[in-house]
Design an enzyme around this catalytic site. Sequence first.
Site, short mmCIF file in Angstrom:
data_model
loop_
_atom_site.label_atom_id
_atom_site.label_comp_id
_atom_site.label_asym_id
_atom_site.label_seq_id
_atom_site.Cartn_x
_atom_site.Cartn_y
_atom_site.Cartn_z
N HIS A 199 25.99 94.96 42.22
CA HIS A 199 24.88 95.35 41.34
C HIS A 199 25.33 95.29 39.89
O HIS A 199 26.45 95.66 39.56
CB HIS A 199 24.42 96.77 41.67
CG HIS A 199 23.50 97.34 40.62
ND1 HIS A 199 22.24 96.83 40.39
CD2 HIS A 199 23.68 98.33 39.71
CE1 HIS A 199 21.69 97.50 39.40
NE2 HIS A 199 22.53 98.40 38.96
N GLU B 211 19.21 94.24 36.87
CA GLU B 211 18.13 94.73 36.02
C GLU B 211 17.23 93.56 35.63
O GLU B 211 17.72 92.51 35.23
CB GLU B 211 18.71 95.38 34.77
CG GLU B 211 17.67 95.84 33.78
CD GLU B 211 17.24 94.77 32.80
OE1 GLU B 211 16.05 94.79 32.39
OE2 GLU B 211 18.07 93.92 32.45
N HIS C 151 15.09 103.64 33.70
CA HIS C 151 15.45 104.35 32.48
C HIS C 151 14.22 104.83 31.72
O HIS C 151 14.34 105.32 30.60
CB HIS C 151 16.34 103.48 31.60
CG HIS C 151 17.72 103.30 32.15
ND1 HIS C 151 18.04 102.31 33.03
CD2 HIS C 151 18.85 104.01 31.96
CE1 HIS C 151 19.31 102.40 33.35
NE2 HIS C 151 19.83 103.41 32.72
#
Length: 772
Positions: free
Chosen positions: A656, A680, A709
């Site tokens: 990741h 992301e 976020h």
Amino acid sequence: MTSKSAAAAARATVYGYPRQGQNRELKKAIEGYWKGRVTPDGLLATAAELRRDNWRHLAEAGVDEVPTGDFSYYDHVLDTTVMVGAIPERHRDAVTADPLGGYFAMARGTQDVAPLEMTKWFDTNYHYLVPELGPGTVFTADSAKQVTELREALSLGLAARPALVGPVTYLLLAKPAPGVPGDFDPLTLLDRLLPVYADVLADLYAAGAEWVQLDEPALVQDRTPAELNAAARAYRDLGALTDRPKMLVASYFDRLGDALPVLAKAPVEGLAVDFTGPAAANLDALAAVGGLPGKRLVAGVVNGRNIWANDLTKSLATLGTLLGLADRVDVSASCSLLHVPLDTAAERDIAPQILRWLAFARQKTAEIVTLATGLSLGTGAITAELAANRAALASRAESPVTRDPAVRARAAAVTEADAHRSQPYPQRATAQRAHLGLPLLPTTTIGSFPQTAELRGARADLRAGRIDTAGYEERIRTEIQDVISFQERTGLDVLVHGEPERNDMVQYFAEQLTGYLATRHGWVQSYGTRYVRPPILVGDISRPEPMTVRWTAHAQSLTDRPVKGMLTGPVTMLAWSFVRDDLPLGDTARQVALALRDEVDDLEAAGTSVVQVDEPALRETLPLRAADRAAYLAWATEAFRLTTGGARAETQIHTHMCYAEFGDIVQAIDDLDADVISLEAARSHMQVAHELATHGYPREAGPGVYDIHSPRVPSAEEAADLLRTGLKAIPADRLWVNPDCGLKTRGWPETRASLENIVSATRTVRNELASS
């Protein structure tokens, strides 16, 4: 060293300072404001008091010139966006109605409006908010924050220097705004931006600024002739202004290269230059351009990014050489002290012998003052400090804590075959699909679930002795059972245990590995109100016993669906720690990789079929200069493969990464040879999916469809649209569905709603694929 009189003007200063306060008062005040428990005025008052405390500490330590403007409620690049009026259109009404609330909306988003994209500040773990610009951007000066903070410091009777992100770096960090063609170059806006900087400089001059610091760290990267010409033009035009403070152009994190002669010739009054690590090359380069006659040089000779005590004798030698290259030499850290913890004095659990090897922000400030004193008055004025420093350095070099012969022998015995899986990916993929039986577009999460107040309280209770180990572990078992049950009900395909027992994805492992040292109060800002405590690498690394097997196996016993084993990869273990400066990073990475390899073996033996080895810092740690990258990527990718190389073919290895410019390292991502990578992608609108496709990435990928976020909950249709965009780049049989990152910082209500929407979106797109 030259005569004392030649160095008599040497002053001590810093570029910036930690913002959070001794007990993270800023974090608590901001989060209280978000929750409605702290008023706007209460937040502003807390921030003002923290700024005053910082300046007083610096002045009392002997710093001659304190920085202002470096303080931020969230991020100094976002502050610059406000300063130059580059507010995105979607946020303008909110900022106009409530500047403070609108500021945080740009950083975090709202349910209805997306935030600015976030990525890493050069090769650090600090995140900044990316400016969004386009051909129609109109800049307007808003110097209120900078002027207010300058006046606050001046009112205390201090010499103060405002610190601003420089115009060239600001534009080089920016991206085209949504809807603007991707080939738009924000640097074309320079002539439009410079008058705004001129207005800000004039306002600061009128408010009493003698000097202003303009940070241009982007100039330490490889720059084209056009970019260097833009820097020359920027400082030619700003230098020609009359009503302005003297300008100190600051660079840090690496050597300046071709930008050094550009800045040396610029009509500015001073340069601040890094002379630590690879930036030590700036010393010879400065001599080669004839020095800085008539200019002030602020010499960054104390490493502002690591926590080891400075070699004062070596730094004095560097400073002595620099005395002949500038009109005046002052002393500073290599960069803002934002990147190190505040004070070693708060660390009661570290052995005194080791504590003297360390220097946090306050100790680095003392080193800077000592060096400035020695430069001004001669070494006789700092005899005691030099003796103590030599003793501390010798103590570390001779300590058995730093060396384990068995670990070094094992690392030396590694072969090329150890860093490769036994079968190539196509054969592994066939074995994994047969073994796991996953549907098209498999859904999963990145690893962590919300770290609730109850979980944090349980850890605090255990540390304080209010509960015993058995009571704590029962709470962890209950949390894991709840997380597994939720994932099953929601319909996720590959589950996680939620990591309730983990304080931080690096610290948790560091506390179980030999060679690492954990701090109690060593907080460093990662982004916004997110602070981490990077552990310290003091010695060689080994794994005394399994670290994750127990809780992973327990979670797997609760479900028939696969549960991922969750590990932090070797590069991230280094990037988010304070690393050794007495051993090459590649050697330490190999040691960490071997310890993690043992963990992978034990997870497999316990029945784990999916293992995720997170490497979010792979891009972050990429050297800023292209010439240095091949060597780094060679040891970094080898360390990952060494971690996973012993896994069986049917064991699916995930990795990741998040919040980075992945296009720079697509080949390295390929070289990791992971079976599945999650990245992301929500804020950047699936850009990484297209980068992988352009490269021809041959394995499975999960570009994120949920920006964790931000507190906003993505709708099922929004997630489905992102999936459809991802499918244009990645075939359906190789596309995974997941959030951008772990869910540790989110609350349960938004987590539940978001994951339910993601699963709903996945079912919708699966049906569309089936019908087509």
